[in-house]
Design a protein around this motif. Structure first.
Motif, PDB file in Angstrom:
ATOM      1  N   ILE C 207      11.110 -17.097  -8.687  1.00 36.60           N
ATOM      2  CA  ILE C 207      11.789 -16.668  -7.702  1.00 36.60           C
ATOM      3  C   ILE C 207      10.935 -16.311  -6.533  1.00 36.60           C
ATOM      4  CG2 ILE C 207      12.388 -14.410  -8.422  1.00 36.60           C
ATOM      5  CD1 ILE C 207      15.045 -14.539  -7.145  1.00 36.60           C
ATOM      6  N   SER C 208      11.116 -16.468  -5.526  1.00 43.98           N
ATOM      7  CA  SER C 208      10.015 -16.181  -4.356  1.00 43.98           C
ATOM      8  C   SER C 208      10.049 -14.536  -4.126  1.00 43.98           C
ATOM      9  CB  SER C 208      10.123 -16.755  -3.288  1.00 43.98           C
ATOM     10  OG  SER C 208       9.309 -16.272  -2.046  1.00 43.98           O
ATOM     11  N   LYS C 209       8.688 -14.211  -4.083  1.00 47.21           N
ATOM     12  CA  LYS C 209       8.549 -12.714  -3.742  1.00 47.21           C
ATOM     13  C   LYS C 209       8.501 -12.315  -2.246  1.00 47.21           C
ATOM     14  CE  LYS C 209       5.410 -11.669  -7.568  1.00 47.21           C
ATOM     15  NZ  LYS C 209       4.031 -11.533  -7.916  1.00 47.21           N
ATOM     16  N   ALA C 210       8.780 -13.494  -1.522  1.00 50.75           N
ATOM     17  CA  ALA C 210       8.659 -13.325   0.263  1.00 50.75           C
ATOM     18  C   ALA C 210       9.997 -13.850   0.559  1.00 50.75           C
ATOM     19  CB  ALA C 210       7.520 -13.869   0.781  1.00 50.75           C
ATOM     20  N   LEU C 211      10.500 -13.537   1.531  1.00 48.52           N
ATOM     21  CA  LEU C 211      11.761 -14.192   2.201  1.00 48.52           C
ATOM     22  C   LEU C 211      11.079 -15.193   3.560  1.00 48.52           C
ATOM     23  CD1 LEU C 211      13.819 -11.115   2.827  1.00 48.52           C
ATOM     24  CD2 LEU C 211      14.285 -12.753   1.094  1.00 48.52           C
ATOM     25  N   VAL C 212      11.923 -16.063   3.727  1.00 53.24           N
ATOM     26  CA  VAL C 212      11.585 -17.181   4.483  1.00 53.24           C
ATOM     27  C   VAL C 212      11.349 -16.460   6.055  1.00 53.24           C
ATOM     28  CG1 VAL C 212      12.386 -19.282   5.860  1.00 53.24           C
ATOM     29  CG2 VAL C 212      12.799 -19.059   3.286  1.00 53.24           C
ATOM     30  N   THR C 213      10.239 -16.929   6.636  1.00 48.60           N
ATOM     31  CA  THR C 213      10.025 -16.362   7.964  1.00 48.60           C
ATOM     32  C   THR C 213      10.423 -17.255   9.245  1.00 48.60           C
ATOM     33  OG1 THR C 213       7.934 -17.482   8.032  1.00 48.60           O
ATOM     34  CG2 THR C 213       7.809 -15.339   6.944  1.00 48.60           C
ATOM     35  N   ASN C 214      10.285 -16.719  10.454  1.00 46.10           N
ATOM     36  CA  ASN C 214      10.736 -17.430  11.324  1.00 46.10           C
ATOM     37  C   ASN C 214      10.025 -18.726  11.744  1.00 46.10           C
ATOM     38  OD1 ASN C 214      13.041 -15.775  12.407  1.00 46.10           O
ATOM     39  ND2 ASN C 214      11.422 -14.222  13.472  1.00 46.10           N
ATOM     40  N   LYS C 215       8.659 -18.464  11.537  1.00 43.50           N
ATOM     41  CA  LYS C 215       7.849 -19.563  11.392  1.00 43.50           C
ATOM     42  C   LYS C 215       8.164 -20.775  10.609  1.00 43.50           C
ATOM     43  CE  LYS C 215       2.923 -20.682  11.085  1.00 43.50           C
ATOM     44  NZ  LYS C 215       1.721 -19.954  10.494  1.00 43.50           N
ATOM     45  N   GLU C 216       8.613 -20.568   9.489  1.00 44.76           N
ATOM     46  CA  GLU C 216       8.833 -21.491   8.384  1.00 44.76           C
ATOM     47  C   GLU C 216      10.078 -22.235   8.861  1.00 44.76           C
ATOM     48  OE1 GLU C 216       7.992 -20.304   3.834  1.00 44.76           O
ATOM     49  OE2 GLU C 216       8.596 -18.644   5.079  1.00 44.76           O
ATOM     50  N   TYR C 217      11.006 -21.283   9.420  1.00 45.31           N
ATOM     51  CA  TYR C 217      12.293 -22.017   9.713  1.00 45.31           C
ATOM     52  C   TYR C 217      12.212 -22.915  11.257  1.00 45.31           C
ATOM     53  CZ  TYR C 217      17.502 -22.533  10.128  1.00 45.31           C
ATOM     54  OH  TYR C 217      18.649 -23.089   9.868  1.00 45.31           O
ATOM     55  N   ILE C 218      11.455 -22.524  11.973  1.00 38.87           N
ATOM     56  CA  ILE C 218      11.041 -23.368  13.184  1.00 38.87           C
ATOM     57  C   ILE C 218      10.609 -24.609  12.816  1.00 38.87           C
ATOM     58  CG2 ILE C 218       9.446 -23.490  15.079  1.00 38.87           C
ATOM     59  CD1 ILE C 218       9.658 -20.373  15.443  1.00 38.87           C
ATOM     60  N   GLU C 219       9.506 -24.608  11.629  1.00 37.04           N
ATOM     61  CA  GLU C 219       9.207 -25.963  11.047  1.00 37.04           C
ATOM     62  C   GLU C 219      10.362 -26.751  10.511  1.00 37.04           C
ATOM     63  OE1 GLU C 219       6.619 -24.804   7.908  1.00 37.04           O
ATOM     64  OE2 GLU C 219       5.095 -23.774   9.062  1.00 37.04           O
TER      65      GLU C 219
END
Lengths: 382, 382, 382, 382
Positions: C207-219
Motif C-alpha cells: 500500500i502506498s505511503k503517499a496519496l495521489v497528487t494533483n500533478k499525477e492526476y493531471i497526467e
C-alpha cells in the motif's frame, strides 16, 4: 360517384396496400410515444367500426374478441380502460394474422350492414370511420418512417419516398382586408373542429405561392440559423439546445453533403425539392430570419383557392382553439378533437402522404410545436 | 399629474414598502424554476435602469459592480451569459445590504438624469423600466407566497392577504356581433404586444359580470370534477393525475373544512370570496362542467368597460400570439414579449396584487396553462 | 482529560466558530439534495440533544418549539413526518437569530443536566451527540463550499482553504498475509457500524505511503483518461459522459492553467498538493490506468498504524456492508447507520475538514460512488 | 463425455428449442432497458462466435453481414460503435428468417473449425461462447416473461412455467468458524470473476436448508411489511414508495386471492412453492423482519455442498467486487465482468431457468438491488 359501400371498401383496401411491403416483424414496434405500431393502426381503425357502428346497429352482433375493446382503444376515456400508450409496441399477441382475420370479420359485417341499412346515422358514422382510417393511413406511413429511421441499416419501404415534390409557382398573392367567411358548411363531411361557418376580419396581407425549398433552408443553416438566439422563440431556443437539434429530422451530413433518410432509404437531399420534417419552432425561426412570418390559418384558408397546396402540411401561426359555437358531440365520438385544444398549432393543407379525397381547404390539422415526423413544410406571409 | 421623476421615485419606494416585512433570510430562496428570490427582483429591476438607461445616457457612468450584469440579467440573450435560472436562490453574496446600496446608487444617478435630461428616449425607457418594476412588484408577492407556503410553519407576511374580495355585481352582459377595434393606441404607455390597433370580428356573446366564487368551485369539487375525464382537456387530465391535483393551489382540508395558505397565514376558505390560484386547465374544466366557456381576449377587451375587474387575472380562451403588424423592437428590449408567443394563454384584467396604475383594458398577461401561483380567476362566457 | 461537559461545550463552541465568517444570507440556501443549509446543520445537531436526551432525561423539560421536531429531523423515520429533504433551503423562518436562541436554550439545559446527572445513558448519548455534531461540522464546510462554488462571483469563506496539504512520505508499505483483527473494541466511542471486533484473512499486499497528487492526476487527464472507456467501470463511463465530467469537482481551466474554487476563492491548482474532490469512479479509473487498484477497507485498517493519514477521505474498494454480528440499536438511534448499507463505498481515514478528535483507524465513512463534494482522495495498493 | 463440437451443437440446438413456441412477432420487442428482444439474443450469441473466433481463426472467413458487428454487439466498447441499448426493439430488419440463416452460416463454419482445429485458444473461446450462450438462454426466458407480462391478454409461452418447485429439506445447517478456500480452480471452465482460489475467514454461522416460500412472504405482506419503514434499507424504502411496490413482481390480487403471471399464463399463487421475482431490497427487508439476515457469498459457497440449490438465484449480502488478484483479460473479452463491479449484489446458486450444466458452486451472478425479473429467491442465515 361512389356509394358509401364502395367508399368503405376502397379505403379498407388502401390500408392493405400500404401494408404490402411490410414484413411480419415490422407490424409490432413502437418507436416513440407519439407514434404507433402498424398493427395497432390497422386494428384500431377496425375497432372504430366495430365499437361505434356494429355494436349498436348490426342486429345481434357478436364481437370478434372482447379483449380488443381494451387493446385497440386509443384515447376514448369514456370507453373504459386502455393500454398505456407507450406499451403499444409490446403487443406481440394477437399476432398479425389474427388481426387480419379481425379486419375481414368486421369488413364482412360492415358490408352486410351497408348493403342493407338505410339508417342515416350508420352512413354518417361510416363516413367518419372512413375519414378516421384515412388519417391513420397517413400516420401509418409517418410512424413507419420514424421507426425505420432508427434502424442503422436504413431499411427501404418502397421506391416512392413522398418527398421529391418541387414548386410549380412563385411570387406572392395579395389579399384585401375585409370580413371573410371561415369554416365548413355542413353539406359534405368535415370534422367537428371545422364547424361552423363564421366571420373573421382580416387585415391586408401577402402570401407566398411557393413553399420553402431545401436549398433555402440550407441557407438558413449556413447563416448560423441554429446558433442565433434572437431568431427563435424562447421555448424553441431551449428545445434545439436541450436536444442538440441543428438540422431537419432525418438529415445527416455525409462527406460535406446533406443526406436524409427517406422511405426508399438514405438519399442525398435534393436542393430544389420542398423542405419537409421541420417543427413549428424551426418554421417560425426561419420566417423571422427572412423578415417575414407564417400566415394565420384564416389567411391560409381564404387564400387557398388561389394557391397550389397538398405536398406539405403547412404550419400556421394560429393556435388550435375552438371556433365560435364549437360544440362537442355527446359520447365517445365527442372526444375526437375538442379535448386537444391546448398547446398545439394548426397546420393547413395536406401532404404527399395524405390519402386521396381526404383533404379540403377547411381541414384543421394540429400538432405540438416540436412535431417533426409529419411531412410538414413552410409557407411564408407578410 | 406626476412628473416622470415622481413616478420613478414612487415606484421605487413602493418596492421598498413591499420588502418592509421581510427578514434578511427571506430575500434569498428560490422555491421553483418559475419563481425568483426577492433579492433577485429588487436587483434585477435596478439592473434594468442601469443597463438600459444609465450606461447609454448618463455621461461617463461608472457601473456599481461589473459582475451584476451577469448576476441579475434575466432572459436577455443579447446581453451575454446569465446565471442558470434555477440557481438564483444560491446567490447569498452580494448580501442584501449591498443590493440596497446598489439601488440607492442607481436611484441617485437616475434622479440626476431625470432632473436634467430632456431626451425623450430616456423618458420612454424610464417609463418602460417603471412598468417593468411594477410587474416585478406583483411577482415579488406571488413568489414570496409560494416560498412561504412550502414552509410547514405557515409564515405570515402581513395582515393583508389579497384574496378576500367578493363580487359586487351579478348577471350577464350581452354584446352585439360586429367589427370592433382591439389593441392599444400609442398615446400612453403600453407593451409592444398590445400594439397596434386593429379590427376583429366578434360573434354575439354574453359574459358574466361576476367572477366564480370559492363556493361555486367547491360545488365543482364535490361533483367529482377532478375525477371526471370528459370535463378536461386531455393535457389537463394527464396533468392533474400525474401531479395528484384535486384542489386549487394552497388549499388543504382540515377536519372537513377547506383552508388555504394566505399571505397572512393559514385561513379557512371564505365561500363568498372570489376563487383564485387556479390553472387554465381547471378554469376550462369548470367552464365545461357549467356548460359554458371562457371568453376570448377580444370578447373580454370589448366588454371590459362595462365590467368590474381588477381582483383576479382572468384566464381567456385565447392563445398568446402576435397581433397583426406586431413588430419586435431592435436590441435587448425586443426580447421583452415576442419570444414567449407559444404555448401560453392570455389572461386579462389585473389582480389584487397588481401595482396601482399598472392595469389597463388592453394589457395582455400570459402564462402556460398549468400556472397557478398568480392570483388568477375565472369569468364565464356563453 | 476533558470532562463530558467540557467536551460538549468545546464541540458546541466550535460549530459557532465555523459560522463566524457567515453572513445571515449564507445560512439558508441548499445547493443540492445531498447538501444541507448551515441553518439546518446547526438546528439539527441541537435537535438531536433535545430529542434524544433532554426530552427523556431532563425532568419536566419543555421543548423550545414543538414544530422543530418536524423541521429539523433528518432521516429518523420513527420520529414522525419530516420536511422533504430538497426543501430544506426554503425554511427562511425561523430566522437564524431564533435558531441561535434555540442552541442557547438547549445548551443551558444540557449543561445543567451534565453538571448533575450521573446516568450513564445520558453520558453515552451525549458522546453520540458530540460525534454527530462533529460529523455535521465537516458537512457544514463541504456543503458551504458547494453552495459558494455555484455563485459566479466565487465568494471567499476564510483564508484557510483546507486543500494545500502535501505528502510527507513516499514509497510502499508491504503487509504479510494472515488472519487480522478488524473493527472497534468497545472501550472508547465508536459508531455501531465499526463493531464488533472480528477476524479477516488478508492476502499479502503493498500500500502506498503517499496519496495521489494533483500533478499525477493531471497526467491522467492529459493521457486522455476521461476519454478512454476501458479504464472505467461501466457505470462510471456512463456517468462521466452523461454529466460531461472531465475533471475533478471545482476545477476549471483558465488560459491553459488549471484553477479550482476553494474556500478562499478561485486559486491556481498546486501540482504538489494532494488531489481532492474526486469520485470513486474517478479513483478506480485512475488506479486502473496506473495498473494498480484501491485497497480494501481491511487492508487500509491493518496498514493504518504505519501510514500518514488524515488529509483526505480515502476511497477503498470495499462496499459499505455490515460486519459480522452487526446489530441495529432499538429506536431512532438505530437508524443511524445500518439502513444505508447498500450502493455505497467505504472511505477510510479523515480529511483536513474533519473535526479534531473525531477520527480513528476503525472509522467507516461511506458515500455513493459518484460523490465528489467531500475532501476525498486516492491511495493506491497492489 | 461430450466433445467440444457436441457441446457446441447441443447448446446451439437448445436455444432453438427455447424459441419453438414463439411467433414471429415475439422476436422483436424490447420491454425494458434491462431486457433484450429474442432476436437480439439469438443474433448476439451468434455474433460472439463470429467476432471472437471465426474472424481470427477460420482461414479467409467472410462475415455473413458486415453490419451485424454494429447491430449485435452488446457492451464491448472496444469493438466500435453499437446501437443504443434501448433501441434494440426497433430492429425489425434483418427479419428473423435472415437471423436464422446467420445462425446456420456461423454454425456451419464453427462445425468445420471444431472438426479440424486443435488450437487450444479456439477450444477455450468456444467454451466461453457456449457459456455465454447459456447465460443468454436464461435471459431469453426472463426477458420474454417480462414482455409477455405487459400484454393485458397474458399470453402463454408453454405449460412449463418454471416456478412450482417446493423445498425438499428444512432446518438449519451450522458451519464452524475458520479459514476457508473460496473461488474456482482453473481445471474446468469458469468466468474470470470466480478466480482465483483464495482464503477467507468466516465466523460461525447457520444457514437455512430451505428457501423462503410464497406462504412465508404473504405473512410478511400481511404483517404490513411494505408499510413499515424500519424493516427497509433507506434506498429500498424510497424505491418501494416511489414505485408503489407492495408485492413481488408479476403478482396481482384478484378477488382476495394472490395470482401471478407465469410463462403458462395467469395462475393462482401456490403457497408452498418457493418465492421468486423479488428484489434484494425486499429480500433484505424480509430477513430483517424475521430477525435474521442474508448469507454472504462466502458463507453460501462453503455451505453449498450440503444444501439443496438450483431453483432460485439466491440474493447474498455481498457486493459484487473483485476477488484478490482479479485480473482483467486483454481486449474485448476482458469487458465481460470486471467493469460491472459497482452497485451490484451477488446472487449465488442457479434457477429453474438456468441451462443445464451451466451452474456451479463458485458461480457469481450479480444484479443491482432493485432487480426482480430474474428467478430470484431468499435463503436466510443467522
Amino acid at each position: 360517384m361512389d356509394t358509401i359501400l364502395q367508399h368503405y371498401q376502397n379505403t379498407r383496401n388502401y390500408t392493405q396496400t400500404i401494408c404490402n411491403p411490410l414484413k411480419i416483424e415490422d407490424y409490432t414496434p413502437q418507436s416513440a410515444a407519439f407514434a404507433s405500431p402498424p398493427k395497432w393502426h390497422i386494428a384500431h381503425t377496425t375497432w372504430f367500426f366495430e365499437e361505434m357502428i356494429l355494436k349498436s346497429f348490426y342486429p345481434n352482433y357478436i364481437v370478434f374478441d372482447s379483449e380488443y375493446s381494451f387493446l385497440f382503444n386509443s384515447y376514448y376515456n369514456s370507453i373504459g380502460k386502455r393500454i398505456e400508450r407507450h406499451n403499444r409496441g409490446l403487443i406481440t399477441r394477437p399476432s398479425i394474422d389474427v388481426i387480419f382475420k379481425y379486419r375481414a370479420y368486421v369488413d364482412k359485417h360492415m358490408t352486410q350492414l351497408l348493403e342493407t341499412a338505410a339508417d342515416p346515422e350508420v352512413v354518417k358514422l361510416t363516413v367518419l370511420g372512413i375519414n378516421h382510417e384515412q388519417q391513420h393511413q397517413e400516420l401509418l406511413l409517418t410512424d413507419l418512417k420514424y421507426t425505420f429511421s432508427l434502424n442503422p441499416i436504413n431499411p427501404k419501404y418502397t421506391d416512392h419516398n413522398l418527398i421529391e415534390a418541387t414548386n410549380t409557382e412563385s411570387g406572392w398573392l395579395s389579399i384585401q382586408e375585409g370580413v371573410y367567411s371561415i369554416g365548413h358548411n355542413t353539406d359534405s363531411f368535415s370534422f367537428d373542429n371545422e364547424l361552423g361557418l363564421h366571420k373573421v376580419y382580416l387585415q391586408p396581407y401577402s402570401i407566398s405561392k411557393a413553399l420553402v425549398t431545401n436549398k433555402e433552408y440550407i441557407e438558413f443553416i449556413e447563416a448560423k440559423g441554429y446558433q442565433t438566439a434572437n431568431y427563435w422563440l424562447d421555448e424553441g431556443w431551449y428545445w434545439i439546445n436541450h436536444n442538440a437539434i441543428d438540422k431537419p429530422l432525418y438529415w445527416v451530413k455525409i462527406d460535406a453533403t446533406w443526406h436524409h433518410y427517406t422511405l426508399s432509404g438514405l438519399k442525398p437531399v435534393n436542393p430544389d425539392a420542398i423542405l419537409t420534417h421541420i417543427s413549428y419552432y424551426e418554421a417560425a425561426a426561419f420566417a423571422f430570419w427572412k423578415g417575414m412570418r407564417l400566415p394565420t390559418e384564416f389567411e391560409w384558408e381564404i387564400a387557398s383557392e388561389n394557391l397550389n397546396w397538398g405536398q406539405r402540411w403547412e404550419w400556421t401561426n394560429s393556435a388550435y382553439l375552438p371556433y365560435p359555437n364549437f360544440e362537442i358531440a355527446k359520447g365517445a365520438v365527442g372526444e375526437y378533437n375538442g379535448k386537444f385544444m391546448i398547446n398545439q398549432m394548426v397546420l393547413r393543407g395536406a401532404s404527399s402522404a395524405t390519402s386521396k379525397n381526404h383533404s379540403r381547404p377547411t381541414y384543421r390539422n394540429f400538432f405540438p410545436p416540436q412535431t417533426k415526423w409529419q411531412f410538414s413544410g413552410i409557407r411564408l406571409a407578410k
